[in-house]
Design a protein around this motif. Structure first.
Motif, PDB file in Angstrom:
ATOM      1  N   LEU B   7       0.480  -1.464   0.332  1.00 35.59           N
ATOM      2  CA  LEU B   7      -0.466  -0.023  -0.027  1.00 35.59           C
ATOM      3  C   LEU B   7       0.560   1.244  -0.438  1.00 35.59           C
ATOM      4  CD1 LEU B   7      -2.839  -1.148   2.471  1.00 35.59           C
ATOM      5  CD2 LEU B   7      -3.069  -0.043   0.369  1.00 35.59           C
ATOM      6  N   SER B 332     -11.572   6.613  -6.844  1.00 36.91           N
ATOM      7  CA  SER B 332     -10.730   5.760  -6.961  1.00 36.91           C
ATOM      8  C   SER B 332     -10.298   5.293  -5.406  1.00 36.91           C
ATOM      9  CB  SER B 332      -9.213   6.269  -7.126  1.00 36.91           C
ATOM     10  OG  SER B 332      -8.151   7.145  -5.999  1.00 36.91           O
ATOM     11  N   ILE B 333     -10.648   5.612  -4.177  1.00 32.98           N
ATOM     12  CA  ILE B 333     -10.786   4.466  -3.098  1.00 32.98           C
ATOM     13  C   ILE B 333     -11.348   3.461  -2.930  1.00 32.98           C
ATOM     14  CG2 ILE B 333     -13.001   5.125  -2.450  1.00 32.98           C
ATOM     15  CD1 ILE B 333     -10.389   5.668   0.078  1.00 32.98           C
ATOM     16  N   LYS B 334     -12.605   2.776  -4.431  1.00 29.20           N
ATOM     17  CA  LYS B 334     -12.752   1.780  -4.677  1.00 29.20           C
ATOM     18  C   LYS B 334     -11.624   0.389  -4.983  1.00 29.20           C
ATOM     19  CE  LYS B 334     -17.223   3.532  -6.709  1.00 29.20           C
ATOM     20  NZ  LYS B 334     -17.837   3.636  -7.852  1.00 29.20           N
ATOM     21  N   SER B 335     -10.622   0.761  -5.153  1.00 27.24           N
ATOM     22  CA  SER B 335      -9.645   0.185  -6.132  1.00 27.24           C
ATOM     23  C   SER B 335      -8.408  -0.514  -3.787  1.00 27.24           C
ATOM     24  CB  SER B 335      -8.874   0.255  -6.943  1.00 27.24           C
ATOM     25  OG  SER B 335      -8.075   1.765  -6.371  1.00 27.24           O
ATOM     26  N   LEU B 336      -9.449   0.264  -3.715  1.00 31.60           N
ATOM     27  CA  LEU B 336      -8.289   0.157  -2.637  1.00 31.60           C
ATOM     28  C   LEU B 336      -9.705  -0.771  -1.254  1.00 31.60           C
ATOM     29  CD1 LEU B 336      -6.263   3.561  -1.691  1.00 31.60           C
ATOM     30  CD2 LEU B 336      -5.074   1.495  -1.532  1.00 31.60           C
ATOM     31  N   ILE B 337     -10.425  -0.021  -1.368  1.00 33.14           N
ATOM     32  CA  ILE B 337     -11.399  -1.222  -0.533  1.00 33.14           C
ATOM     33  C   ILE B 337     -11.957  -2.294  -0.877  1.00 33.14           C
ATOM     34  CG2 ILE B 337     -14.025  -1.168   0.214  1.00 33.14           C
ATOM     35  CD1 ILE B 337     -12.048   1.114   1.591  1.00 33.14           C
ATOM     36  N   VAL B 338     -11.867  -2.371  -1.972  1.00 30.86           N
ATOM     37  CA  VAL B 338     -12.336  -3.735  -2.301  1.00 30.86           C
ATOM     38  C   VAL B 338     -10.773  -4.953  -2.151  1.00 30.86           C
ATOM     39  CG1 VAL B 338     -12.498  -5.275  -4.998  1.00 30.86           C
ATOM     40  CG2 VAL B 338     -13.917  -3.019  -4.620  1.00 30.86           C
ATOM     41  N   ALA B 339      -9.756  -3.943  -2.483  1.00 30.33           N
ATOM     42  CA  ALA B 339      -8.811  -5.583  -2.079  1.00 30.33           C
ATOM     43  C   ALA B 339      -8.645  -5.789  -0.684  1.00 30.33           C
ATOM     44  CB  ALA B 339      -7.266  -4.294  -2.459  1.00 30.33           C
ATOM     45  N   PRO B 340      -7.906  -6.570  -0.383  1.00 27.71           N
ATOM     46  CA  PRO B 340      -8.287  -7.113   0.537  1.00 27.71           C
ATOM     47  C   PRO B 340      -6.885  -7.196   1.725  1.00 27.71           C
ATOM     48  CG  PRO B 340      -7.021  -8.651  -0.799  1.00 27.71           C
ATOM     49  CD  PRO B 340      -6.949  -7.706  -2.211  1.00 27.71           C
ATOM     50  N   VAL B 341      -7.424  -5.483   1.547  1.00 22.82           N
ATOM     51  CA  VAL B 341      -6.903  -5.115   3.256  1.00 22.82           C
ATOM     52  C   VAL B 341      -7.229  -4.167   4.099  1.00 22.82           C
ATOM     53  CG1 VAL B 341      -4.082  -4.460   1.399  1.00 22.82           C
ATOM     54  CG2 VAL B 341      -6.185  -3.254   1.609  1.00 22.82           C
ATOM     55  N   ARG B 342      -7.556  -4.163   5.099  1.00 20.73           N
ATOM     56  CA  ARG B 342      -7.932  -3.510   6.483  1.00 20.73           C
ATOM     57  C   ARG B 342      -7.849  -1.950   5.832  1.00 20.73           C
ATOM     58  NH1 ARG B 342     -11.165  -5.041   9.472  1.00 20.73           N
ATOM     59  NH2 ARG B 342     -11.139  -7.577   9.539  1.00 20.73           N
ATOM     60  N   ARG B 343      -8.782  -1.072   6.639  1.00 24.62           N
ATOM     61  CA  ARG B 343      -8.852   0.368   6.084  1.00 24.62           C
ATOM     62  C   ARG B 343      -7.927   0.971   6.884  1.00 24.62           C
ATOM     63  NH1 ARG B 343     -14.966   2.733   5.863  1.00 24.62           N
ATOM     64  NH2 ARG B 343     -15.859   0.707   4.323  1.00 24.62           N
TER      65      ARG B 343
END
Lengths: 308, 526
Positions: B7, B332-343
């Motif tokens: 990240l 563009s936050i979507k591609s971060l939320i969809v990824a398997p990473v905790r917020r």
């Protein structure tokens, strides 16, 4: 069949308004599952809950047997998808976007990225900045991004938005191949039944946050197919209504000054025509009214015109 | 952990590709170069005007001419006086006129001595200027005494002592023996009945410092010679102020506290300031870099760092204020939320990326400041910064001092970008986050200065006061008090201990970070 995505008793409220009300369904490996509903029914909300955008008020989401709440990262590793429109970093090229996304997953090689780009047919323009892409191109890159890490569940929210007819067909083929050959569970939401008809194996209909029904697409089509209408152009209309009322009263679907619409199949047309003719009603023509899938869909969802 | 790193790498890629970030940095660098060149030529012109055109020879020549005019004037006065004496009737008391005549004669002799030895009038470096003045006054004293018709025993003793002293002083001046002159002054102090033993010690200590301060050998007379002497005198008077403050238990430096006796803190402060000042004097470090108007390089370097700091504030507030909100706005936050990473990992990666930019811009601005300054004035380090703790003076070398000063100036930037970051997470509105942070940044210093003027007690609990760590930790006490007196006697810094400020800042940062994390991790992204 193995259920890879299980939704159990899912609920969500925005303020005091309950947007998703206790919905449950399962998506199996190797099928394309359609999630059908009018605008504002809760399709995107459901998807956002599954994908971690929204907190889950009540209920469980299980992905490949892993509880999303308990083991978020492991569960999410099995999901790929696009929510609403695919959004990427506009100042970076499609390829850089993909690489950035790949970095967040384990075991996505450069080769795999190339492979996915080729699969969505973007190999020629993947090095351009995303801001130069059309919506359709973004959809394609978005799809490549969603399948990069070989997810077991692929969730697509209105994936045909912005695609041209050829693109829609390609997408359909890709999704079918993923489902049927690679045993991916594909979950597609849409408000277009006609699209579902060609793509999905099974659909669930959602309306006002509730699941109205869940059945294989063929059954749904059969249900719709039974509802055929015929328009009788007759004079005088009043007399025709009088004559038809006793026998067809419940099947009269519409009328105007020149015609009466009856919900009957072809098999019953001669009978009705004979009845009218015998009672002195002039028949100028009988035409078959194709009830569109959309109308059938509206019938099932009870109109669906008011967004609550 | 590797997810967090991935990240972080992504965040850095995004940041580096931000055109606005690159633009702000470039503008800052260009501004720094421009400022450096501008300062070089304006200050050079100013110092040319002040000094360089005048050579040592010119100064000497001017001095001679001036002395000549004084001697000529003395001659005229003497002529008038002589006429007056001659006009007096026989037997009248001429002693007062004779004393006056002796005074004029002596003055002429003194000026002639200066002229012959090329000693500047008002020379503060060459002790002979002062010694010759002293000699003149002794001679006049002696003459006055000798004019008395009859001398008693005490007076004759005094006369003999004066004779001896005059002879000795003459000898000292003739040999140009500075240590001997100081010894003479010390003996005078010992002999002075009006001084307490405390005063005697103080005066003698000051004399010792004077010996230590005087360059050996004396520099040739040049444009700098005068300012050198002036500095020396300023330093001595400053040391005297500090020492008498300690002796009298009153801080003579700040006009406001004259009536109050020193508390232990104030006393320790003065002792430290004294130690630092003595250290500087002993090591040939100017009392103040900042107030030394000839020190163009120092002033330019401070200015360069100021410009750089300003650019960094804008850059980091902009990046921090958009870190979360701009991704949510653009989707563009979507591609971060969809990824398997905790917020929380997303927030942490963004923060570490911002900290990286913070460190990088700090290093860049430090390097650029030194480079620009060096290209304009040469890389020769200036004088060290001196501070004292517990009465012991310590030295920070020139470049290290500027490094630490800039680093401390970057502490507020850290606070401001975390503030902007928090607003970005909470409001999800980039314009609001950046705007509010900038507003607070600019209003902060104005408000602080304003409140400080009224010494509002509650202002101590506003965050702004605590952010001025650079000025509080590294402010030269001499400069501080000098600047303070110019500004009407108020001190720009807080009375609170630095440790309190540090804890205050840490607590504040913690609260802001907690808010940011909580807001991003728990709230829905619709």
């Amino acid at each position: 069949m193995q259920a890879v995505l299980t939704i159990k008793g899912l609920s969500k409220s925005f303020g005091r308004r309950k947007v998703i009300d206790n919905i449950s369904f399962e998506v199996y490996a190797g099928e394309v599952f359609g999630f059908l509903g009018p605008n504002g029914a809760g399709k995107t909300t459901t998807i956002k809950m599954i994908m971690g955008f929204l907190s889950i008020d009540e209920g469980e989401v299980t992905i490949c047997g892993i509880d999303l709440k308990k083991n978020y990262e492991r569960a999410m590793a099995n999901i790929g998808g696009i929510v609403e429109n695919p959004e990427m970093y506009k100042d970076l090229s499609g390829l850089v976007n993909l690489r950035m996304y790949a970095r967040l997953h384990d075991g996505v090689t450069e080769e795999r990225i190339r492979e996915c780009v080729a699969m969505v047919g973007m190999q020629n323009r993947i090095n351009e900045k995303v801001k130069k892409y059309s919506l359709g191109m973004k959809q394609r890159v978005g799809l490549a991004q969603a399948i990069l890490h070989r997810p077991r569940v692929l969730i697509l929210d209105e994936p045909t938005n912005g695609l041209d007819p050829a693109g829609i067909r390609e997408l359909r083929d890709i999704l079918k191949r993923l489902a049927h050959e690679e045993q991916v569970a594909v979950f597609v939401s849409s408000h277009l039944l006609s699209e579902m008809e060609l793509m999905c194996d099974r659909v669930a209909i959602i309306h006002n946050g509730r699941i109205l029904g869940e059945k294989p697409i063929k059954e749904l089509l059969a249900q719709v197919a039974g509802k055929v209408m015929h328009r009788f152009s007759v004079r005088p209309v009043e007399r025709a209504l009088e004559v038809l009322a006793p026998q067809y009263g419940e099947l009269i679907r519409g009328q105007n000054q020149e015609s009466v619409d009856l919900e009957i199949g072809e098999d019953r047309v001669p009978e009705a025509a004979a009845l009218l003719a015998q009672n002195g009603v002039s028949i100028f023509g009988v035409s078959r009214l194709e009830q569109s899938l959309e109308e059938a869909f509206l019938n099932i969802t009870g109109g669906g015109n008011t967004i609550e | 952990m590797n997810k967090l790193f991935a990240l972080y790498v992504n965040e850095m890629i995004k940041t580096l590709r931000r055109l606005s970030a690159v633009l702000i940095l470039s503008i800052t660098l260009v501004a720094m170069i421009g400022f450096g060149v501008l300062m070089r030529f304006t200050l050079q012109a100013a110092s040319d005007y002040r000094s360089s055109d005048i050579s040592g020879e010119d100064i000497k020549e001017n001095n001679r001419q001036y002395i000549d005019s004084l001697i000529e004037m003395n001659g005229k006065k003497l002529f008038a006086l002589q006429e007056q004496i001659d006009a007096l009737p026989e037997g009248a008391d001429t002693s007062s006129l004779l004393i006056e005549k002796e005074r004029l004669d002596e003055d002429t002799a003194r000026l002639t001595f200066y002229r012959e030895n090329d000693i500047l009038l008002d020379d503060r470096l060459d002790f002979r200027f002062e010694a010759r003045e002293k000699l003149s006054s002794l001679k006049i004293d002696r003459f006055t005494l000798s004019q008395k018709p009859q001398l008693n025993e005490e007076e004759s003793g005094k006369l003999a002592a004066l004779d001896q002293k005059i002879a000795e002083l003459n000898d000292i001046i003739g040999r140009s023996d500075f240590p001997a002159y100081i010894n003479l002054l010390k003996r005078d102090i010992d002999a002075d009945a009006a001084l307490s033993s405390e005063d005697k010690t103080l005066e003698k200590e000051l004399l010792d410092l004077r010996v230590q301060m005087l360059p050996d050998p004396l520099p040739p007379i040049s444009a700098k010679y005068r300012s050198y002497g002036y500095n020396l005198e300023t330093a001595l008077s400053y040391l005297r102020t500090l020492k008498t403050s300690l002796k009298d238990d009153v801080d003579y430096r700040s006009p406001g506290s004259l009536i109050k006796p020193l508390d232990s803190k104030g006393r320790a402060q003065i002792q430290n300031d004294l130690a630092a000042a003595v250290y500087k004097v002993k090591n040939g470090i100017p009392l103040s870099n900042a107030l030394d108007s000839d020190n163009a390089s120092y002033i330019t370097l401070k200015g360069l760092m100021g410009i750089g700091t300003f650019g960094a504030v804008i850059l980091l507030i902009m990046l921090g204020g958009g870190a979360i909100s701009s991704e949510i706005t653009s989707g563009s936050i979507k591609s971060l939320i969809v990824a398997p990473v905790r917020r929380w990992k997303i927030v942490t990666a963004k923060l570490i990326a911002l900290v990286t930019v913070w460190i990088a811009s700090f290093l860049l601005i430090y390097a650029a400041s030194i480079a620009v300054n060096g290209l304009m004035y040469g890389f020769e380090p200036g004088s060290s910064f001196v501070y004292a703790v517990g009465g012991r003076a310590h030295e920070i070398r020139y470049y290290l001092y500027h490094f630490v000063y800039l680093l401390l100036s970057f502490v507020p930037i850290f606070v401001y970008f975390v503030f902007a970051f928090m607003l970005s997470a909470v409001t999800r509105n980039t314009a609001a986050s950046v705007g509010i942070s900038m507003g607070v940044y600019f209003a902060g210093s104005i408000v602080t200065t304003f409140l400080m003027q009224f010494k509002a007690r509650w202002a101590d609990f506003l965050p702004f006061v605590h952010m001025q760590l650079a000025d509080r930790l590294l402010m030269d006490s001499y400069t501080n008090y000098s600047a303070g007196s110019i500004l009407g006697g108020f001190n720009l810094t807080s009375d609170l201990p630095v440790l309190f400020s540090v804890i205050y800042l840490i607590v504040m940062l913690f609260c802001m970070l907690y808010t940011a994390y909580d807001s991003f991790c728990r709230r829905d992204i619709k």
